[in-house]
Design an enzyme around this catalytic site. Structure first.
Site, PDB file in Angstrom:
ATOM      1  N   LYS A  34      62.921  29.829  27.003  1.00 54.47           N
ATOM      2  CA  LYS A  34      63.672  29.431  28.761  1.00 54.47           C
ATOM      3  C   LYS A  34      62.492  27.572  28.297  1.00 54.47           C
ATOM      4  O   LYS A  34      61.135  28.197  28.671  1.00 54.47           O
ATOM      5  CB  LYS A  34      63.560  29.935  29.709  1.00 54.47           C
ATOM      6  N   LYS A  89      67.651  28.021  25.849  1.00 60.99           N
ATOM      7  CA  LYS A  89      68.384  27.111  27.410  1.00 60.99           C
ATOM      8  C   LYS A  89      66.920  26.087  27.453  1.00 60.99           C
ATOM      9  O   LYS A  89      66.099  26.473  28.075  1.00 60.99           O
ATOM     10  CB  LYS A  89      67.917  28.223  28.264  1.00 60.99           C
TER      11      LYS A  89
HETATM   12  C1  PBG Z   1      67.167  30.210  37.544  1.00 57.76           C
HETATM   13  C2  PBG Z   1      67.724  29.571  37.312  1.00 57.76           C
HETATM   14  C3  PBG Z   1      67.873  28.348  36.482  1.00 57.76           C
HETATM   15  C4  PBG Z   1      68.714  28.000  35.579  1.00 57.76           C
HETATM   16  C5  PBG Z   1      69.497  28.849  35.330  1.00 57.76           C
HETATM   17  N1  PBG Z   1      68.450  29.890  36.094  1.00 57.76           N
HETATM   18  C6  PBG Z   1      66.893  27.652  36.979  1.00 57.76           C
HETATM   19  C7  PBG Z   1      65.563  26.981  36.627  1.00 57.76           C
HETATM   20  O1  PBG Z   1      64.828  27.421  35.577  1.00 57.76           O
HETATM   21  O2  PBG Z   1      64.378  26.211  37.340  1.00 57.76           O
HETATM   22  C8  PBG Z   1      69.303  26.418  35.426  1.00 57.76           C
HETATM   23  C9  PBG Z   1      71.044  26.723  34.347  1.00 57.76           C
HETATM   24  C10 PBG Z   1      71.406  25.576  34.564  1.00 57.76           C
HETATM   25  O3  PBG Z   1      71.455  24.018  34.108  1.00 57.76           O
HETATM   26  O4  PBG Z   1      73.006  24.921  34.440  1.00 57.76           O
HETATM   27  N2  PBG Z   1      65.769  31.009  37.632  1.00 57.76           N
END
Ligand code: PBG
Length: 342
Positions: free
Chosen positions: A204, A264
């Site tokens: 991520k 992601k």
């Molecule tokens: C929470 C999380 C996020 C997303 C999924 N879980 C946001 C972030 O890390 O700031 C993003 C998903 C999306 O943008 O569709 N930590």
């Protein structure tokens, strides 16, 4: 034999003739290498405490901040169009610094499972960003300058067990703390939840493509509020310029017991998905995040792109790069979009 035939370099006889296999839809059907269907798509959804009716999320056509009641109705509609896999984000009304209550989300899980049982595969996001006053993904140090790793992992494990006990088929930690996969797997096994799947957001990245999501989940880092001095998530999410970090993080999460790994965002990280899915033999998910999805929607609304076909093209790219499943806000439109884009 007519001499002219041999020297005809026009039309489909020309050169290596690669256009022969592209000439009509039925031939293209036969030679296509990438196939996927709605059963490989996961629809994210939000359930929000303290709102009286569901609210639209700018950029995310068809995805709402649902109340517990509208979530059930939406899920019923989703099942009718073949969407039977959800990724749920719970947004509690009460925020805190270190004392979190996961019961609002747990109740939503219980009602979904009570109504739909095994017809529905339910994954639940595990993170603290919708529960903290400052919007960071964990518990802050006394000075407010960093997220405390181990104290956060303890809370994440507690959330994961609560959601799994409520009936989640899969828990999906998105926080990016070290050691959380091992800790959550142990906590699940210790509470006789060895069947619960663990999907790690292992690769991520620290991305600007999460904008619409943070409005939906009420989870943007709020900077100066409370003690938070951290202005963003750069000290725990992966730097976009560090693909080796994504590899190491995914390898570690696989070793700690993750069943499914994830890249992601999707489109800006296709190289990472292609590389990691080849190197690490695990099922790979890719998250087409809110900003990527909304970018296509906004272009389509401006008349600059054919939305449905563009969404299907993006999903095709994910499967081509090695994904087994795609998390997308467009899952609930997939049947329709796949049909019109053929
Ligand atoms: C929470 C999380 C996020 C997303 C999924 N879980 C946001 C972030 O890390 O700031 C993003 C998903 C999306 O943008 O569709 N930590």
């Amino acid at each position: 034999m007519d001499q002219k035939l041999k020297v005809n370099v026009e039309g489909y006889g020309a050169g290596l003739g690669l256009r022969r296999l592209r000439q009509n839809p039925l031939t293209r059907d036969l030679v296509r290498e990438v196939h996927f269907g709605v059963e490989q798509l996961i629809q994210p959804c939000f359930v929000v405490d303290g709102i009286s009716s569901r609210e639209v999320v700018p950029g995310l056509t068809g995805t709402y901040r649902e109340t517990p009641e509208t979530l059930l109705r939406q899920t019923e509609a989703d099942l009718k169009v073949g969407v039977n896999k959800l990724l749920l984000f719970g947004v509690p009304a009460k925020k805190d610094l270190n004392n979190f209550d996961f019961s609002f989300t747990a109740k939503a899980i219980e009602s979904l499972k009570r109504q739909f049982g095994s017809d529905l595969w339910l994954a639940v996001d595990v993170c603290l960003c919708s529960s903290t006053e400052h919007g960071q993904c964990g518990i802050l140090s006394a000075e407010g300058d960093h997220v405390e790793n181990d104290a956060t992992v303890q809370q994440l494990a507690r959330a994961a067990v609560t959601y799994a006990q409520a009936g989640a088929d899969c828990v999906a930690p998105s926080d990016m703390m070290d050691g959380r996969i091992g800790a959550i797997r142990c906590a699940l096994d210790d509470t006789s939840l060895e069947k619960t799947l663990l999907m790690s957001y292992s690769a991520k990245f620290h991305s600007k493509f999460y904008g619409p999501f943070r409005l939906a989940a009420d989870s943007a880092p709020k900077g100066a509020v409370g003690k938070a001095m951290l202005k963003d998530r750069a000290t725990y999410q992966i730097d976009p310029a560090s693909p080796k970090d994504a590899y190491l993080s995914s390898l570690r999460d696989a070793e700690e017991g993750a069943d499914i790994l994830m890249v992601k965002p999707g489109m800006p990280y296709l190289d990472v998905l292609a590389h990691l899915s080849k190197e690490i033999p695990k099922p790979w998910a890719v998250y087409e995040v809110s900003g990527e999805f909304a970018a296509i929607e906004v272009l389509a609304q401006q008349g600059l792109m054919q939305g449905p076909a563009a969404h299907v093209e993006a999903w095709t790219a994910f499967f081509r790069a090695g994904a087994s499943m795609v998390i997308t806000y467009g899952a609930r439109f997939a049947q329709e979009w796949i049909k019109v884009s053929k």
